[in-house]
Design a protein around this motif. Structure first.
Motif, short mmCIF file in Angstrom:
data_model
loop_
_atom_site.label_atom_id
_atom_site.label_comp_id
_atom_site.label_asym_id
_atom_site.label_seq_id
_atom_site.Cartn_x
_atom_site.Cartn_y
_atom_site.Cartn_z
N MET A 1 -7.54 9.79 -2.67
CA MET A 1 -6.44 9.30 -1.83
C MET A 1 -4.98 9.99 -1.21
N VAL A 2 -4.44 10.30 -0.86
CA VAL A 2 -2.77 10.58 -0.47
C VAL A 2 -1.97 9.95 -0.99
N MET A 3 -0.65 10.29 -1.27
CA MET A 3 0.21 9.10 -1.29
C MET A 3 0.91 8.93 0.24
N LYS A 4 0.90 7.94 0.74
CA LYS A 4 1.79 7.55 1.99
C LYS A 4 3.23 8.54 2.27
N ASP B 1 -0.65 4.78 -0.34
CA ASP B 1 -1.82 5.68 -0.65
C ASP B 1 -3.06 5.44 0.63
N ASP B 2 -3.30 6.17 1.04
CA ASP B 2 -4.41 6.49 2.73
C ASP B 2 -5.39 7.99 1.98
N ARG C 1 1.03 11.92 -7.32
CA ARG C 1 -0.43 11.37 -7.91
C ARG C 1 -1.23 11.07 -7.14
N TYR C 2 -2.68 10.91 -7.48
CA TYR C 2 -3.96 11.29 -6.61
C TYR C 2 -4.26 11.95 -6.27
N VAL D 1 0.78 14.11 -2.20
CA VAL D 1 1.25 13.79 -1.93
C VAL D 1 1.95 14.08 -0.26
N ASP D 2 1.66 13.27 0.63
CA ASP D 2 2.11 13.43 1.67
C ASP D 2 3.14 15.05 2.01
N THR E 1 0.46 -0.95 0.04
CA THR E 1 -0.01 -0.29 0.12
C THR E 1 0.73 1.34 0.19
#
Length: 245
Positions: A60-63, A50-51, A113-114, A117-118, A48
């Motif tokens: 979603m956000v890249m972890k 993303d979250d 992405r999404y 990024v965090d 995983t």
């Protein structure tokens, strides 16, 4: 130069990085391009990366954890790499920025992405945020390809002639002049006589004026920051008079 690209979709780069000028640059050892799958640094069995965002909202956000682990591993091998994050909110990429990046010893490009990024990734690594323009792509991979291509072609020895890059559009703040090759006439359209004259001074003058005319017509905003000579300004005045301005 060493360019590292951090992405969730490394297979997207297969064509752009294995053809044409970039491939020749890699084969000649002028640039080294490495792809890194961020999912390889995830710690769970589902890989995983993303979250859901804190505070709610769509997407979603890249972890931060897998991306940080990937980035630290890359920077260990490329410690002088300038970290770049592709994101719609970044500074708009242009030729001047490409020339600046081409002088770096290395680049580390994070493909956003999404929903993004965090934020702690940017804060921890001081990433420079870059955008291709005022539009949104599905992901930052296409932007990373564009940056890689624009920078690679400026590395000494990549193009057949250094003049090729110097004469490109935007290199001097203007759009490039029109080009012609054989045959001299096609379907009633002829190559401008000046290009067949052999008079290189007149050819240079014609090309410069054509660049000014095209820029004035298509991108007049560029003229505000272009490096203009007195002859350029005279040409622009004449073009303005011809248009009745």
């Amino acid at each position: 130069m060493k360019i590292d690209v951090l992405t969730l979709f490394p297979a997207m780069f297969t064509g752009p990085l294995t053809e044409s000028i970039i491939k020749r640059a890699v084969d000649k050892g002028l640039v080294e391009i490495s792809l890194h799958n961020i999912r390889d640094y995830a710690v769970d069995r589902h890989r995983t990366a993303d979250d859901t965002p804190y505070g709610g909202g769509a997407g979603m956000v890249m972890k931060v954890e897998p991306l940080t682990a990937c980035l630290e591993a890359v920077l260990e091998a490329n410690p002088r790499g300038r970290v770049i994050l592709t994101t719609p909110r970044g500074k708009q990429f242009n030729q001047g920025m490409a020339e600046e990046l081409a002088r770096e010893e290395g680049l580390v490009i994070i493909c956003g992405r999404y929903e993004g990024v965090d934020e702690r990734v940017r804060e921890l690594f001081g990433a420079d945020e870059i955008s291709l323009g005022d539009f949104v792509l599905t992901g930052g991979e296409i932007a990373a390809m564009a940056v890689t291509d624009a920078v690679t072609r400026l590395i000494p020895g990549v193009l057949g002639s250094a003049e090729s890059a110097a004469a490109d559009s935007f290199s001097d703040g203007l759009l490039e002049y029109p080009h012609y090759t054989r045959p001299p006439e096609f379907r009633g359209l002829s190559v401008p006589e000046v290009l067949l004259s052999g008079n290189h001074r007149e050819i240079d003058r014609w090309r410069r004026c054509q660049s000014l005319e095209r820029t004035l017509r298509e991108r007049p905003d560029l003229l505000a920051t272009a490096r203009l000579t007195d002859a350029d300004r005279r040409c622009l005045r004449e073009l303005g008079e011809d248009d009745g301005q």
